[in-house]
Each structure stands twice: as structure tokens, then as C-alpha cells.
Design an enzyme around this catalytic site. Sequence first.
Site, PDB file in Angstrom:
ATOM      1  N   ARG A   1     -13.579  -8.443   1.502  1.00 45.79           N
ATOM      2  CA  ARG A   1     -12.147  -8.181   1.285  1.00 45.79           C
ATOM      3  C   ARG A   1     -11.348  -9.440   1.607  1.00 45.79           C
ATOM      4  O   ARG A   1     -10.413  -9.809   0.890  1.00 45.79           O
ATOM      5  CB  ARG A   1     -11.662  -7.029   2.193  1.00 45.79           C
ATOM      6  CG  ARG A   1     -12.225  -5.663   1.877  1.00 45.79           C
ATOM      7  CD  ARG A   1     -11.712  -5.121   0.566  1.00 45.79           C
ATOM      8  NE  ARG A   1     -10.260  -5.059   0.518  1.00 45.79           N
ATOM      9  CZ  ARG A   1      -9.531  -4.049   0.997  1.00 45.79           C
ATOM     10  NH1 ARG A   1     -10.117  -3.011   1.543  1.00 45.79           N
ATOM     11  NH2 ARG A   1      -8.203  -4.066   0.892  1.00 45.79           N
TER      12      ARG A   1
ATOM     13  N   GLN B   1      -9.973  -3.833  -3.273  1.00 44.50           N
ATOM     14  CA  GLN B   1     -11.276  -3.367  -2.805  1.00 44.50           C
ATOM     15  C   GLN B   1     -12.352  -3.643  -3.849  1.00 44.50           C
ATOM     16  O   GLN B   1     -13.438  -4.133  -3.528  1.00 44.50           O
ATOM     17  CB  GLN B   1     -11.217  -1.855  -2.510  1.00 44.50           C
ATOM     18  CG  GLN B   1     -12.529  -1.264  -2.067  1.00 44.50           C
ATOM     19  CD  GLN B   1     -12.974  -1.778  -0.700  1.00 44.50           C
ATOM     20  OE1 GLN B   1     -12.221  -1.704   0.263  1.00 44.50           O
ATOM     21  NE2 GLN B   1     -14.197  -2.299  -0.606  1.00 44.50           N
TER      22      GLN B   1
ATOM     23  N   CYS C   1     -16.207   1.819   0.460  1.00 47.09           N
ATOM     24  CA  CYS C   1     -15.022   1.031   0.800  1.00 47.09           C
ATOM     25  C   CYS C   1     -14.647   1.174   2.273  1.00 47.09           C
ATOM     26  O   CYS C   1     -13.993   0.300   2.828  1.00 47.09           O
ATOM     27  CB  CYS C   1     -13.852   1.428  -0.096  1.00 47.09           C
ATOM     28  SG  CYS C   1     -13.331   3.138   0.106  1.00 47.09           S
TER      29      CYS C   1
ATOM     30  N   ARG D   1       0.874  -1.176   0.000  1.00 41.01           N
ATOM     31  CA  ARG D   1       0.000   0.000   0.000  1.00 41.01           C
ATOM     32  C   ARG D   1       0.901   1.211   0.000  1.00 41.01           C
ATOM     33  O   ARG D   1       1.706   1.407   0.927  1.00 41.01           O
ATOM     34  CB  ARG D   1      -0.920   0.002   1.220  1.00 41.01           C
ATOM     35  CG  ARG D   1      -1.584   1.349   1.445  1.00 41.01           C
ATOM     36  CD  ARG D   1      -2.696   1.316   2.439  1.00 41.01           C
ATOM     37  NE  ARG D   1      -3.857   0.664   1.879  1.00 41.01           N
ATOM     38  CZ  ARG D   1      -5.090   0.754   2.386  1.00 41.01           C
ATOM     39  NH1 ARG D   1      -5.306   1.462   3.478  1.00 41.01           N
ATOM     40  NH2 ARG D   1      -6.105   0.142   1.825  1.00 41.01           N
TER      41      ARG D   1
ATOM     42  N   HIS E   1      -7.393   0.867  -6.502  1.00 46.03           N
ATOM     43  CA  HIS E   1      -7.589   0.013  -5.323  1.00 46.03           C
ATOM     44  C   HIS E   1      -8.224  -1.311  -5.801  1.00 46.03           C
ATOM     45  O   HIS E   1      -9.392  -1.588  -5.514  1.00 46.03           O
ATOM     46  CB  HIS E   1      -8.482   0.744  -4.313  1.00 46.03           C
ATOM     47  CG  HIS E   1      -8.426   0.195  -2.922  1.00 46.03           C
ATOM     48  ND1 HIS E   1      -7.648  -0.904  -2.580  1.00 46.03           N
ATOM     49  CD2 HIS E   1      -9.060   0.583  -1.774  1.00 46.03           C
ATOM     50  CE1 HIS E   1      -7.797  -1.148  -1.288  1.00 46.03           C
ATOM     51  NE2 HIS E   1      -8.643  -0.275  -0.785  1.00 46.03           N
TER      52      HIS E   1
ATOM     53  N   ASP F   1     -17.088   7.656  -1.894  1.00 50.29           N
ATOM     54  CA  ASP F   1     -15.825   7.552  -1.145  1.00 50.29           C
ATOM     55  C   ASP F   1     -15.533   8.933  -0.560  1.00 50.29           C
ATOM     56  O   ASP F   1     -16.172   9.923  -0.933  1.00 50.29           O
ATOM     57  CB  ASP F   1     -14.699   7.079  -2.092  1.00 50.29           C
ATOM     58  CG  ASP F   1     -13.410   6.743  -1.362  1.00 50.29           C
ATOM     59  OD1 ASP F   1     -13.432   6.599  -0.115  1.00 50.29           O
ATOM     60  OD2 ASP F   1     -12.363   6.637  -2.028  1.00 50.29           O
TER      61      ASP F   1
END
Length: 304
Positions: free
Chosen positions: A289, A132, A261, A102, A129, A220
Amino acid sequence: MKHLLKLEDLSKNEILEILNIADQLKYERQHGIEHPILKGKKLGMIFQKSSTRTRVSFEVGIYELGGYGLFLSNRDLQIGRGEPVQDTARVLSRYLDAIMIRTYEQKEVEDFAKYGSIPVINALTDYCHPCQVLADLMTIREYKGTFDGLKVCFIGDGNNMANSIIVGSLKLGMKVSIASPKGYEVCDHIKEFANNYPGMFEMTNDPLVAAKNADVIFTDVWASMGDEAEIDERKKIFAGVYQVNDEIMAVANKDCMVQHCLPAHRGEEITEEVFEAHAEEIFDEAENRLHAQQAVMVMLMKNK
Ligand code: CP
Ligand code: NVA
């Protein structure tokens, strides 16, 4: 499939294969069937940004597969003091079976894959991402039973989540509509990608247009990790318009899902009412996830 760097690199069939394995692993976990498919395999997990879901789901995920996960913080690694990615990648390839990263720049994960000799998994960059969105796609199929004929809508910043939602959804045959403020639209690269799907992609500055007849609405945060210094400026631009609220839900289809998310900022990109009304879907999404990432690790690490 050698790495998971971005969803653009995966074929529709590879995405479906990941989702099918994820469904199977979820079923097994729910029925107490152990699946130590990656017995003895080692996963390094480099975090240059904060994380709750990604950190815990990867660590639990590799453990349940019979392997071992090493949490590697930027504060402790020499990479945080400037050791080049090229060298770090080659060193870690001698110890580990796969690496999850990440970080900020997409180039960093691409360089890890280029210089190292083990599978690399992108666990969020400024650009995308993919882990996700694999979980999101899994959740959509769980609730809707199919991808055919669905319309996905994203309201908010044209950020990493927007990019991966657009790529993943178009690849699986769904229509995508995105509403972002002027100056915060998705990048040209994503627009060019979407141009390959004529009639399937719509970009607007009006959330009510984007949400019309949607089957799934995503949002988001207004300021992602790394954008914190812009939060006051962004609040002025996004507030009151780029929010999933009752007015937005009223123009979507009756059984429209909401996905986030997480972490969520209630009262900013989503109201408390809409969040809580769709909490079951949102927390199923968070759970998925674990299953989706286990599927990715199985695909990448099983025959290593
Ligand atoms: N959605 C997500 O990636 O959460 P974390 O930042 O907590 O890992
Ligand atoms: N867009 C958000 C996603 C967090 C999971 C960020 O990058 O901070």
C-alpha cells in the site's frame, strides 16, 4: 492522469506505470535511498470511515516523499456538519496540493474532483478501493513475475474490493472469477464493464467453481464499513460457504496465492489455517500500500 477516482479511468499503461514507479520506490526504501520527490507538497487526508493501513501508509508515504500530510477527520471538519462538498473542495484546493478521501458515496469523490482544482485520490468508497487493488496488483507481479495467463478469484460480497479487483485484473489481462451469494453479486455497472472482456470473466454462486485452477484467491469481510447493521443477516447467508478454507485451496492451482485487504475476520471469510499459511503474501500486500500510493502521489503531484 489527473485523479485516482476509480480504476476504470486508468489505461493499462497508466496502471503499469504506477506499478513500475512503486517497484522503484520500494527498492530505494529497502536500500536506504531517500526520495524526497514531493518536497514541500501538502496532502489533505479526509477520513469519514475508520482506517489503519490507509491512514498510516498515506501519512508515512507523503512524509518520505518530502511532503506533509494533514489528517482531517469528519468529526472535526465542517463537512461533518453539512458544509457542501462543492465548497469544501474549492476551499481545500487553495491550501493543498492534493486531497485523499475515504468516504461512503463514490459521487462525493467525483464531486471533489469536479469542483476542486487539485488531484483527488479515492482511498475507499462503497463502490471501489483503487489504492488497495494497485497494491494487490503490485504484489501479484512480485510473486508471479507476470500477469499473463493468470486467473484471479474473489470469494465473498460483491463489494468495493470485488469491483476494483475485477476492473484492475481484467485491464491487466488476467482472467477473473467471482463467487458471491445470490443478492450480493457485483452491480450491473461492473457486469457491463466485464462484458467488454469476453471469455475473461465468470460469475457464480459456487466458490468451488470460482476457485478452480485459480492463481490468486481474494476474499474480504462479509459486512463492509457501513453494512454493520446487516451483520447477523449476512452471517446466516455467507457462513459455511463463502469462506477461503482448505477445501477451496485444494481446487486452486498448487502455488495459488491468497490476498486479503485486511482487516480479516478469521473463522468467517477465511480460516485461521489459510490466513497463517499465506500471511507472508498478505502482509507484503499490506506493505505495498505504501509503495503503490507513493507512486500514485508522484504521478499526480510531481508537476503540480
Ligand atoms: N485495507 C485497508 O484499506 O485497510 P484500512 O481500512 O485499515 O485502511
Ligand atoms: N470492504 C471493506 C474493505 C476494508 C478495507 C470495507 O469497505 O469495509
